[in-house]
Design a protein around this motif. Structure first.
Motif, PDB file in Angstrom:
ATOM      1  N   ILE A  43       0.731  -1.245   0.105  1.00 17.50           N
ATOM      2  CA  ILE A  43      -0.176  -0.029   0.187  1.00 17.50           C
ATOM      3  C   ILE A  43       0.824   1.157  -0.031  1.00 17.50           C
ATOM      4  CG2 ILE A  43      -1.914  -0.997   1.185  1.00 17.50           C
ATOM      5  CD1 ILE A  43      -1.013   0.507   3.647  1.00 17.50           C
ATOM      6  N   MET A  44       0.271   2.248  -0.467  1.00 16.81           N
ATOM      7  CA  MET A  44       0.862   3.517  -0.321  1.00 16.81           C
ATOM      8  C   MET A  44       0.141   4.107   0.784  1.00 16.81           C
ATOM      9  SD  MET A  44      -0.877   5.948  -3.181  1.00 16.81           S
ATOM     10  CE  MET A  44      -2.321   6.961  -2.499  1.00 16.81           C
ATOM     11  N   ALA A  45       1.013   5.057   1.442  1.00 13.96           N
ATOM     12  CA  ALA A  45       0.492   5.661   2.874  1.00 13.96           C
ATOM     13  C   ALA A  45       0.465   7.322   2.607  1.00 13.96           C
ATOM     14  CB  ALA A  45       1.215   5.322   4.133  1.00 13.96           C
ATOM     15  N   VAL A  46      -0.676   7.731   2.817  1.00 16.27           N
ATOM     16  CA  VAL A  46      -0.765   9.428   3.071  1.00 16.27           C
ATOM     17  C   VAL A  46      -1.267   9.828   4.417  1.00 16.27           C
ATOM     18  CG1 VAL A  46      -1.817  11.275   1.800  1.00 16.27           C
ATOM     19  CG2 VAL A  46      -1.555   9.089   0.471  1.00 16.27           C
ATOM     20  N   PRO A  47      -0.383   9.994   5.159  1.00 22.25           N
ATOM     21  CA  PRO A  47      -0.691  10.088   6.703  1.00 22.25           C
ATOM     22  C   PRO A  47      -1.395  11.438   7.087  1.00 22.25           C
ATOM     23  CG  PRO A  47       1.874  10.403   6.232  1.00 22.25           C
ATOM     24  CD  PRO A  47       1.181  10.010   5.004  1.00 22.25           C
TER      25      PRO A  47
ATOM     26  N   ASP B  29       7.612  11.711   7.728  1.00 14.74           N
ATOM     27  CA  ASP B  29       7.025  12.938   7.116  1.00 14.74           C
ATOM     28  C   ASP B  29       5.622  12.953   7.136  1.00 14.74           C
ATOM     29  OD1 ASP B  29       9.608  14.080   7.350  1.00 14.74           O
ATOM     30  OD2 ASP B  29       9.919  13.976   5.219  1.00 14.74           O
ATOM     31  N   ILE B  30       4.837  14.074   7.441  1.00 16.13           N
ATOM     32  CA  ILE B  30       3.423  14.206   7.010  1.00 16.13           C
ATOM     33  C   ILE B  30       3.225  15.412   6.232  1.00 16.13           C
ATOM     34  CG2 ILE B  30       1.078  14.724   7.865  1.00 16.13           C
ATOM     35  CD1 ILE B  30       2.147  12.953  10.470  1.00 16.13           C
ATOM     36  N   VAL B  31       2.637  15.179   4.881  1.00 18.70           N
ATOM     37  CA  VAL B  31       2.507  16.367   3.914  1.00 18.70           C
ATOM     38  C   VAL B  31       1.044  16.603   3.413  1.00 18.70           C
ATOM     39  CG1 VAL B  31       3.252  17.083   1.526  1.00 18.70           C
ATOM     40  CG2 VAL B  31       4.879  15.939   2.868  1.00 18.70           C
TER      41      VAL B  31
ATOM     42  N   ILE C 156      -3.069  19.422  10.380  1.00 18.22           N
ATOM     43  CA  ILE C 156      -2.477  17.856  10.382  1.00 18.22           C
ATOM     44  C   ILE C 156      -1.450  17.801  11.521  1.00 18.22           C
ATOM     45  CG2 ILE C 156      -2.764  17.802   8.098  1.00 18.22           C
ATOM     46  CD1 ILE C 156       0.298  18.548   7.456  1.00 18.22           C
ATOM     47  N   GLU C 157      -1.273  18.979  12.162  1.00 13.60           N
ATOM     48  CA  GLU C 157      -0.457  18.790  13.560  1.00 13.60           C
ATOM     49  C   GLU C 157      -1.010  18.051  14.574  1.00 13.60           C
ATOM     50  OE1 GLU C 157       2.626  19.792  13.602  1.00 13.60           O
ATOM     51  OE2 GLU C 157       2.576  20.483  11.597  1.00 13.60           O
TER      52      GLU C 157
END
Length: 801
Positions: free
Chosen positions: A337-341, A357-359, A367-368
């Motif tokens: 899977i790809m992850a988009v946090p 990292d979280i973008v 997103i904080e």
């Protein structure tokens, strides 16, 4: 008439059998009706009241259809292979064949005792060699067409039952049979490629009349989703990790990838991976967990970063870490899977734990503090920046992926291929031979059925191998192709196999040339109405629809869908309002009810206790109420006076009742149908008599519900034919509408009297009739009428001072 239910019920059950009253006729000129109930698993404990309710709905419909002139096929059989019988056989050291035969005999006696109008000449038993010959035939056709295959996989294994279970049979990490925890185990597994039919299983729901909740459960089970397949290169290798996502618009926010701990890439690149010891240790840890434990959303996030290799985001070329984590399972989707946090809660928790990292790529949240899973404006996404419509964003991204050759639009299904083997004795042998020269070879059709060998020891082996594996004379054989030494498959089919086509065998149960005569199939199929429990609307119904569609493709059946209509009954709860169970001590034995009150009372009460599709608690006082109702019915022959219709009022009441019962049966509103007949009986008793013709109508209306008593009354009326085969009463729509109506008469808004007036009476006439009433006249005496108001068919209000 004395209501001696003991002698009456035995008498009419014998007569029905002697006269073959309920036998269906192939190729009759009458319109056909095929009513199907879920055939029972014949357990040693016998029937419970839930069986009675499950079969009673279509029992009423089928009896009504016969009386309406239909050629009715209403069959019964026994789904008798499976673990419960085998476990009992092991416990009591008795062969499952002996137990099964005894249980079927017990069930048959109980069903006949309640008076069900099944066609007993078409009874089937899935453990009969002449039946499972055709189950094996269907399996071979699936095998020859690439829809039955064998693969090594991590499977759900029950150590207690010593058997492999499908995902459907081990939901919640528990065995469906014994309810103990399951474990993951690597085994060779037979699968049926049901996923090939996923789209057709969905589209077919548009052509059938199923309850909305039945359709929705099947839609959810199949779980179709649309999205995109995207290819992520693995840096410094020739490897590509292919993922599927329903949100390709978020690809710029991918900051890591996750693969299953069992992924073969880890073995292929073990020399490049610098922390292989940690990964091997993690693999061992994962092997001890069930699939349910691994995939729970609220569990602690675990995983290992794969050092030495990295993925490459195909959109921006950035290197991203790859993790092995237990929540990704081999065999599900693409194994990666790809992850988009920033926009997925599980990815967010994982990223926070491992410092990834979280973008943000969708504006709208913080997103904080948490992942933002809502819609919004695209940001940090290059050519998607400024897009605010999710649908447009996805469409544009898929166009880009296809232009660049790095992905394409795609579809995935939640439903997986069907794990189709058991390592037990009591099941259909899988008719495959394993030849070291020819590979897997089907047993020749002329050698079917491949019979279960007689054995004394049928407990499974400790390693989970089938008991058949210990029988050398069964295992060792010659290859049907090359004639050299070979070995038989020793696994057996799951219990779902025999129930996936049983309705077809009812059409032609004794045919030894094919599973059913094509001309008989053309006459009887599809099943017109199928009723059963909501617990079977996914697994059993989807499995059987899959088999049927496959047989349709093979030209063996004439309809693409097996069931035209599907309904469901609700549970019967214990008197305490809880689900019946032996541990609670709230189980009601239908045999005791029949012995104490009679089968007709049981039949009427089961359908009178509430909405047929809803759960309802058992009530002994209501059972007694139904007994009193039938005793009042039994008294009616002594109240008969003359022929024809006794009065205009009674004529309209009878027509209304016939209409109500006729329509309510079709709508499965059996409780209100019975209530309407109770009301009619009350009116008859208040009136003091009824005619012979009126008793004839009521007897025929009640016959599907209380057939034994009605046959006795019918005979007492001097009728020669069976009431069960007499003509269903008809109604005149015009006579279901009252020609008079009772209205209230008010004076200054207070009701002073009620009067009968003609229906749709003119206002002036209604007011005149109201003023002519003695009670109203007395109330008006000495008063001055100010205003007169008439609401048609409702009220007259006279304002005075």
């Amino acid at each position: 008439m004395k209501y001696d239910y003991t002698s009456i019920e035995k008498k009419w059950q014998r007569v029905w059998e002697e006269k073959k009253a309920f036998e269906a006729k192939d190729h009759s000129d009458k319109p056909k009706f095929f009513g199907l109930v879920e055939f029972p698993y014949p357990s040693g404990s016998g029937m419970h009241v839930g069986h009675i309710k499950a079969y009673s709905g279509l029992e009423i419909v089928s009896r009504k259809r016969r009386m309406q002139g239909y050629n009715v096929l209403f069959p019964i059989g026994f789904d008798a292979f499976g673990l419960p019988t085998e476990n009992s056989a092991i416990k009591f050291n008795t062969h499952p064949r002996i137990l099964t035969d005894a249980n079927i005999e017990k069930f048959t006696g109980q069903l006949k005792k309640v008076g069900f109008s099944f066609d007993w000449t078409r009874t089937i038993d899935t453990t009969d060699e002449n039946y499972y010959k055709w189950t094996q035939h269907i399996f071979l056709e699936l095998f020859k067409n690439g829809l039955a295959f064998r693969d090594t996989a991590l499977v759900n294994y029950c150590p207690h039952c010593k058997v492999v279970l499908s995902n459907e049979d081990s939901q919640g990490g528990k065995c469906d049979i014994c309810h103990n925890d399951i474990v993951q185990k690597s085994k060779d597994v037979w699968y049926l490629r049901i996923t090939k039919y996923a789209d057709r299983l969905l589209s077919g729901l548009e052509d059938v009349d199923y309850l909305p909740q039945v359709k929705q459960q099947q839609v959810n089970w199949i779980g179709k989703s649309t999205g995109a397949f995207v290819n992520f290169r693995v840096d410094g290798t020739d490897e590509t990790l292919r993922i599927y996502t329903t949100r390709p618009d978020t690809l710029f926010g991918v900051t890591f990838m996750v693969i299953a701990p069992e992924h073969p890439m880890l073995t292929r690149y073990r020399d490049k991976i610098t922390n292989m010891d940690a990964i091997e240790a993690y693999r061992e840890e994962c092997a001890k967990k069930t699939e349910f434990q691994r995939t729970q959303l609220n569990k602690d996030k675990t995983g290992v970063k794969i050092e030495g290799i990295a993925g490459i985001n195909p959109l921006n070329g950035k290197k991203i870490p790859i993790y092995a984590a237990d929540y990704v399972m081999m065999g599900y989707g693409t194994d990666a899977i790809m992850a988009v946090p920033a926009h997925d809660e599980r990815d967010y928790e994982f990223a926070k734990k491992f410092g990834i990292d979280i973008v943000e790529v969708i504006k709208g949240g913080d997103i904080e503090t948490a992942a933002y899973t809502g819609d919004g404006e695209m940001v940090n996404s290059d050519f998607l920046n400024g897009f605010t419509n999710k649908k447009d964003s996805i469409k544009r991204m898929i166009e880009y992926l296809e232009e660049k050759g790095i992905g394409e639009e795609g579809v995935q299904f939640k439903m997986k291929d069907w794990a189709f083997n058991r390592q037990r004795y009591w099941g259909e042998p899988i008719p495959i031979v394993h030849c070291p020269h020819c590979g897997m070879v089907p047993v020749p059709e002329e050698e079917l059925p491949l019979r279960l060998p007689p054995v004394k020891e049928f407990a499974p082996g400790e390693g989970g191998e089938s008991p058949l594996a210990r029988i050398e004379e069964f295992v060792n054989c010659k290859c049907p192709v090359c004639g050299k030494d070979a070995k038989r498959e020793t696994d057996t089919m799951p219990q779902w196999a025999g129930s996936s086509w049983y309705f077809l065998r009812y059409v032609d149960p004794k045919n030894d040339k094919c599973l059913a005569d094509p001309e008989k199939l053309k006459y009887w199929m599809p099943v017109d109405w199928y009723n059963g429990g909501m617990e079977h609307v996914t697994r059993h119904m989807i499995y059987s629809r899959f088999w049927h569609k496959f047989l349709y493709d093979m030209g063996e059946v004439n309809t693409e869908e097996p069931y035209a209509k599907r309904t469901a009954q609700g549970l019967i709860l214990g008197p305490d309002g809880e689900k019946m169970s032996k541990s609670r001590g709230n189980v009601v034995d239908p045999n005791e009810v029949v012995d104490q009150y009679g089968a007709d009372v049981l039949r009427v009460y089961i359908l009178f206790m509430g909405d047929y599709g809803a759960a309802a608690p058992w009530s002994d006082s209501s059972v007694k109420g139904c007994k009193r109702f039938l005793e009042r019915i039994a008294d009616l022959p002594e109240m008969v006076k003359g022929e024809g219709i006794s009065s205009d009022k009674m004529e309209r009441l009878f027509h209304k009742t016939v209409k109500k019962v006729t329509n309510d049966i079709e709508d499965m509103k059996f409780n209100t149908a019975i209530a309407a007949m109770m009301t009619l009986v009350n009116e008859i008793h208040d009136f003091g008599s009824l005619t012979r013709d009126e008793l004839s109508i009521l007897t025929r209306l009640l016959c599907p519900f209380a057939p034994h008593l009605c046959e006795e009354i019918w005979e007492d009326l001097g009728m020669k034919e069976l009431c069960s085969l007499s003509a269903w009463p008809e109604y005149d729509e015009a006579k279901t509408v009252d020609n008079t109506v009772e209205i209230a008469v008010q004076i200054n808004g207070k009701v002073r009297s009620t009067i009968q007036i003609p229906m749709n009476c003119p206002k002036d006439d209604a007011i005149a009739l109201a003023k002519a009433d003695e009670t109203v006249q007395a109330a008006l005496e000495g008063k001055t009428i100010v205003k007169e108001i008439a609401v048609p068919n409702k009220i007259v209000n006279i304002v005075v001072r």
